[in-house]
Structures are given as C-alpha cells and as structure tokens.
Design a protein around this motif. Structure first.
Motif, PDB file in Angstrom:
ATOM      1  N   LEU A  29       0.792  -1.229   0.000  1.00 52.57           N
ATOM      2  CA  LEU A  29       0.000   0.000   0.000  1.00 52.57           C
ATOM      3  C   LEU A  29       0.820   1.272   0.000  1.00 52.57           C
ATOM      4  CD1 LEU A  29      -2.585   1.662   0.273  1.00 52.57           C
ATOM      5  CD2 LEU A  29      -2.550   1.212   2.738  1.00 52.57           C
ATOM      6  N   MET A  30       1.840   1.377   0.839  1.00 55.20           N
ATOM      7  CA  MET A  30       2.402   2.678   1.162  1.00 55.20           C
ATOM      8  C   MET A  30       3.546   3.142   0.281  1.00 55.20           C
ATOM      9  SD  MET A  30       0.563   3.839   3.693  1.00 55.20           S
ATOM     10  CE  MET A  30       1.390   4.934   4.843  1.00 55.20           C
ATOM     11  N   LEU A  31       4.469   2.250  -0.071  1.00 58.25           N
ATOM     12  CA  LEU A  31       5.724   2.671  -0.697  1.00 58.25           C
ATOM     13  C   LEU A  31       5.954   1.973  -2.030  1.00 58.25           C
ATOM     14  CD1 LEU A  31       7.937   2.565   2.515  1.00 58.25           C
ATOM     15  CD2 LEU A  31       7.089   4.621   1.369  1.00 58.25           C
ATOM     16  N   ASN A  32       6.416   2.733  -2.996  1.00 54.38           N
ATOM     17  CA  ASN A  32       6.790   2.167  -4.290  1.00 54.38           C
ATOM     18  C   ASN A  32       8.214   1.627  -4.277  1.00 54.38           C
ATOM     19  OD1 ASN A  32       6.370   1.806  -7.243  1.00 54.38           O
ATOM     20  ND2 ASN A  32       7.995   3.341  -7.397  1.00 54.38           N
ATOM     21  N   ASP A  33       9.101   2.267  -3.521  1.00 58.36           N
ATOM     22  CA  ASP A  33      10.513   1.890  -3.452  1.00 58.36           C
ATOM     23  C   ASP A  33      10.707   0.911  -2.290  1.00 58.36           C
ATOM     24  OD1 ASP A  33      13.246   1.660  -3.259  1.00 58.36           O
ATOM     25  OD2 ASP A  33      13.647   3.813  -3.192  1.00 58.36           O
ATOM     26  N   ALA A  34      10.923  -0.361  -2.624  1.00 55.51           N
ATOM     27  CA  ALA A  34      11.042  -1.398  -1.591  1.00 55.51           C
ATOM     28  C   ALA A  34      12.238  -1.169  -0.676  1.00 55.51           C
ATOM     29  CB  ALA A  34      11.132  -2.772  -2.244  1.00 55.51           C
ATOM     30  N   SER A  35      13.259  -0.454  -1.140  1.00 55.82           N
ATOM     31  CA  SER A  35      14.445  -0.230  -0.308  1.00 55.82           C
ATOM     32  C   SER A  35      14.144   0.658   0.899  1.00 55.82           C
ATOM     33  CB  SER A  35      15.569   0.389  -1.139  1.00 55.82           C
ATOM     34  OG  SER A  35      15.269   1.733  -1.493  1.00 55.82           O
ATOM     35  N   LEU A  36      13.009   1.364   0.872  1.00 56.72           N
ATOM     36  CA  LEU A  36      12.652   2.262   1.975  1.00 56.72           C
ATOM     37  C   LEU A  36      11.840   1.563   3.065  1.00 56.72           C
ATOM     38  CD1 LEU A  36      11.594   5.457  -0.010  1.00 56.72           C
ATOM     39  CD2 LEU A  36      13.739   5.073   1.206  1.00 56.72           C
ATOM     40  N   ILE A  37      11.476   0.316   2.854  1.00 58.20           N
ATOM     41  CA  ILE A  37      10.563  -0.339   3.790  1.00 58.20           C
ATOM     42  C   ILE A  37      11.205  -0.557   5.147  1.00 58.20           C
ATOM     43  CG2 ILE A  37       9.325  -2.489   4.249  1.00 58.20           C
ATOM     44  CD1 ILE A  37       8.662  -2.550   1.247  1.00 58.20           C
ATOM     45  N   ASP A  38      12.451  -1.000   5.180  1.00 58.35           N
ATOM     46  CA  ASP A  38      13.132  -1.174   6.456  1.00 58.35           C
ATOM     47  C   ASP A  38      13.558   0.194   7.004  1.00 58.35           C
ATOM     48  OD1 ASP A  38      13.117  -3.993   6.984  1.00 58.35           O
ATOM     49  OD2 ASP A  38      14.402  -4.211   5.232  1.00 58.35           O
ATOM     50  N   GLY A  39      13.921   0.220   8.274  1.00 57.66           N
ATOM     51  CA  GLY A  39      14.414   1.458   8.870  1.00 57.66           C
ATOM     52  C   GLY A  39      13.285   2.355   9.318  1.00 57.66           C
ATOM     53  N   LEU A  40      13.399   3.653   8.995  1.00 57.51           N
ATOM     54  CA  LEU A  40      12.497   4.665   9.527  1.00 57.51           C
ATOM     55  C   LEU A  40      11.040   4.390   9.167  1.00 57.51           C
ATOM     56  CD1 LEU A  40      12.091   7.336  11.014  1.00 57.51           C
ATOM     57  CD2 LEU A  40      12.580   8.522   8.851  1.00 57.51           C
ATOM     58  N   ALA A  41      10.767   4.035   7.911  1.00 52.59           N
ATOM     59  CA  ALA A  41       9.377   3.816   7.495  1.00 52.59           C
ATOM     60  C   ALA A  41       8.743   2.696   8.307  1.00 52.59           C
ATOM     61  CB  ALA A  41       9.319   3.494   6.006  1.00 52.59           C
ATOM     62  N   LEU A  42       9.455   1.607   8.482  1.00 55.76           N
ATOM     63  CA  LEU A  42       8.925   0.472   9.237  1.00 55.76           C
ATOM     64  C   LEU A  42       8.700   0.845  10.702  1.00 55.76           C
ATOM     65  CD1 LEU A  42       8.126  -2.539   9.167  1.00 55.76           C
ATOM     66  CD2 LEU A  42      10.507  -3.080   9.714  1.00 55.76           C
ATOM     67  N   GLU A  43       9.643   1.556  11.297  1.00 56.03           N
ATOM     68  CA  GLU A  43       9.505   1.950  12.702  1.00 56.03           C
ATOM     69  C   GLU A  43       8.313   2.885  12.901  1.00 56.03           C
ATOM     70  OE1 GLU A  43      13.130   3.145  14.740  1.00 56.03           O
ATOM     71  OE2 GLU A  43      14.293   2.244  13.123  1.00 56.03           O
ATOM     72  N   LEU A  44       8.178   3.874  12.034  1.00 59.10           N
ATOM     73  CA  LEU A  44       7.041   4.781  12.136  1.00 59.10           C
ATOM     74  C   LEU A  44       5.726   4.030  11.974  1.00 59.10           C
ATOM     75  CD1 LEU A  44       8.185   7.868  10.007  1.00 59.10           C
ATOM     76  CD2 LEU A  44       7.913   7.775  12.484  1.00 59.10           C
ATOM     77  N   HIS A  45       5.692   3.151  10.984  1.00 60.47           N
ATOM     78  CA  HIS A  45       4.474   2.409  10.676  1.00 60.47           C
ATOM     79  C   HIS A  45       4.027   1.572  11.872  1.00 60.47           C
ATOM     80  CE1 HIS A  45       1.542   0.448   8.119  1.00 60.47           C
ATOM     81  NE2 HIS A  45       2.051  -0.741   8.385  1.00 60.47           N
ATOM     82  N   ILE A  46       4.948   0.836  12.459  1.00 57.14           N
ATOM     83  CA  ILE A  46       4.604  -0.023  13.589  1.00 57.14           C
ATOM     84  C   ILE A  46       4.186   0.812  14.802  1.00 57.14           C
ATOM     85  CG2 ILE A  46       5.526  -1.687  15.249  1.00 57.14           C
ATOM     86  CD1 ILE A  46       7.270  -2.798  12.983  1.00 57.14           C
ATOM     87  N   ALA A  47       4.943   1.869  15.092  1.00 56.11           N
ATOM     88  CA  ALA A  47       4.621   2.706  16.248  1.00 56.11           C
ATOM     89  C   ALA A  47       3.228   3.316  16.114  1.00 56.11           C
ATOM     90  CB  ALA A  47       5.675   3.797  16.408  1.00 56.11           C
ATOM     91  N   ASN A  48       2.869   3.738  14.908  1.00 54.82           N
ATOM     92  CA  ASN A  48       1.556   4.342  14.710  1.00 54.82           C
ATOM     93  C   ASN A  48       0.434   3.305  14.763  1.00 54.82           C
ATOM     94  OD1 ASN A  48       2.298   7.067  14.475  1.00 54.82           O
ATOM     95  ND2 ASN A  48       2.878   6.807  12.334  1.00 54.82           N
ATOM     96  N   LEU A  49       0.672   2.133  14.182  1.00 53.61           N
ATOM     97  CA  LEU A  49      -0.348   1.081  14.216  1.00 53.61           C
ATOM     98  C   LEU A  49      -0.725   0.710  15.641  1.00 53.61           C
ATOM     99  CD1 LEU A  49       0.823  -1.400  11.434  1.00 53.61           C
ATOM    100  CD2 LEU A  49      -1.376  -0.222  11.505  1.00 53.61           C
ATOM    101  N   MET A  50       0.241   0.692  16.524  1.00 55.96           N
ATOM    102  CA  MET A  50      -0.017   0.294  17.902  1.00 55.96           C
ATOM    103  C   MET A  50      -0.950   1.267  18.622  1.00 55.96           C
ATOM    104  SD  MET A  50       1.436  -2.534  18.209  1.00 55.96           S
ATOM    105  CE  MET A  50       2.762  -3.563  17.546  1.00 55.96           C
TER     106      MET A  50
END
Length: 280
Positions: free
Chosen positions: A173-194
């Motif tokens: 859904l969120m990102l076109n560039d798979a290289s961005l999934i790890d790191g900041l994007a993943l941390e923000l995503h998980i923190a917000n989902l919680m």
C-alpha cells in the motif's frame, strides 16, 4: 527514529482541544505571519503527525506556521465522541480548529484518510480553509474495485511474524521503493499502528469524497504519487474525477517514482509541489 521525532517535538508547541472523553493533540511549529495562514496537516489512517516527519521543517523554513494533528482515535488523541470513521471526526476537528485559529481560515493539507476527512470537514464547515490540498486521498469513485489487499497481523503470536506482515503491507500500500521499507518507514508504521483505536474504517472504500467535494467552496489541489497503490492503472482517471466533483479544482500533480505515502517517499519533490500550490 526516536531522536528525530523528539527533536521535532521539542521544537513544537503542544496544544490540546476537547475530544470525546479526552483531548485531541496538535503540534505547532513556527509563528503566524500576516497574510500567510497556518498550514494544517491531517495524517493518514493508522498514523499520527509523524506521517509528515520529513515535511514539517521545509514548510517552516519557507515561513509557514505548521499545525499537525493527531486525528481523533490516532496517536496521542482520544477517540471521537461517537462513531469510528472519518465522518465521526468532523465535529471535534471543526471545534478544535475554531479554538486554535479563532475563526481564521487555514491552508488544509490531508494525506490519504486525512484527505478524505478534510473533504468531509470542509463540506460541512467550508469557512475553515482558504484552500484544500488532497494528497493520495481515497474515496473518489474511480476504481471498479479495491486495488490492494493487506494482511492481518494482530493475531500473530511473535513480533517477528508481525514485522514480516508490516513489511508486506508497506510494500502493498504505502511505498513504491522497496528499499525504503526497512528502517524509519517500518519503525514509524509499527509505532503508529499500535496506537490506532479506529481499525474498522470503511468509508475510504466508497465514493464519499467525490460526493462531498461539490460542497467545498475553496480551491482544491491534488498531489499523488504516480504509482499510488490505491489507484494503480486508474491514476490517470483522477483528474477528470476531481474536475467533475470540485467546483474550484486547480489541478493534479503526479510525483514520479512515488507510491501512496508520497510525502515520505519523495519528500523533496513533494515539498516543492506543495509549496507551489500553497502560493498559487
């Protein structure tokens, strides 16, 4: 991630307005200036003000006061007094903006679910904004069916299994560039989902934004990633849909090589496009 968020949070003034049984939280950066209304940012679903983490400082550097909401039911804000979807957010948002802005109009920018919410808000309270910028907003009635499917994660027993699903969903859904999934994007995503207390939202899969825009009186602008997963091959139908729905539609900007979360994925290109429409 924590350091970046804390630095931005330390620079902000925290404001609270009534919301249901608690309060709604807003973060304010910069000073108001004559002739330049505040830029109010509504984040996407299962998000918080951190959806705009990469965009706040460029707006402030351009001389704008920035007000980023944690929408009711997300981040640090209490759920709305009733309901569990975008329409339930209209009253606490209208009340909160009237408290913060004292009746003066803002430039309202809404990403994804926040764009849908902004459209519903201005259909009911058109005097709140001088202009509306929709970023990756759903519910325009363009696609014949849903263009993506997400995987469930709350039932999974281990953090590793949940994280694998979060990576899948970011790519879907969120990102076109798979290289961005790890790191900041993943941390923000998980923190917000919680902190998402409104998981049963359905209005984004309807045409309710297209049906609401005819009552929005201010100029409407749109910025989308060219590869937005909400629309995929239907992305080029959006401009006609906006032209048909919004009485004062001013144009659609497609950001190349960007997916749905375009403010995060292509911040420089997005910030340039946003500052252009904010000074149009």
């Amino acid at each position: 991630m924590t350091g970046l968020i804390e630095r931005l949070r330390a620079l902000a003034t925290r404001r609270e307005t009534p919301c249901g049984a608690g309060t709604m939280v807003w973060h304010v950066w910069g000073e108001s200036r004559p002739g330049l209304p505040p830029v109010v940012l509504f984040h996407g679903g299962s998000g918080s003000w951190t959806h705009w983490l990469r965009n706040i400082q460029p707006l402030v550097a351009a001389g704008r006061q920035v007000i980023a909401a944690d929408l009711p039911g997300f981040g640090d804000s209490a759920p709305p007094p009733s309901g569990g979807d975008a329409d339930a957010l209209v009253r606490p948002l209208a009340d909160g903006l009237n408290v913060l802005l004292g009746g003066e109009p803002c430039d309202l920018v809404g990403f994804s679910f926040g764009g849908l919410t902004a459209g519903l808000l201005l259909a009911e309270h058109p005097a709140l904004a001088r202009r509306l910028v929709l970023v990756g907003a759903p519910a325009m009635g363009v696609t014949p069916d849903r263009q993506f499917e997400l995987k469930a994660w709350r039932h999974l027993p281990s953090a590793a299994e949940q994280e694998a699903v979060h990576r899948f969903n970011l790519a879907a859904l969120m990102l076109n560039d798979a290289s961005l999934i790890d790191g900041l994007a993943l941390e923000l995503h998980i923190a917000n989902l919680m902190r998402d207390r409104m998981p049963r939202r359905r209005l984004a899969h309807t045409d309710i934004l297209a049906r609401s825009l005819p009552r929005v009186r201010c100029p409407v602008f749109a910025i989308y990633g060219a590869h937005d997963a909400l629309y995929k091959a239907w992305i080029h139908q959006l401009e006609d849909a906006f032209e048909a729905a919004a009485p004062d539609f001013r144009g659609l900007v497609l950001i190349p090589e960007a997916g749905h979360w375009v403010p995060f994925e292509r911040p420089e290109a997005f910030d340039d496009a946003l500052l252009t429409v904010l000074t149009a």
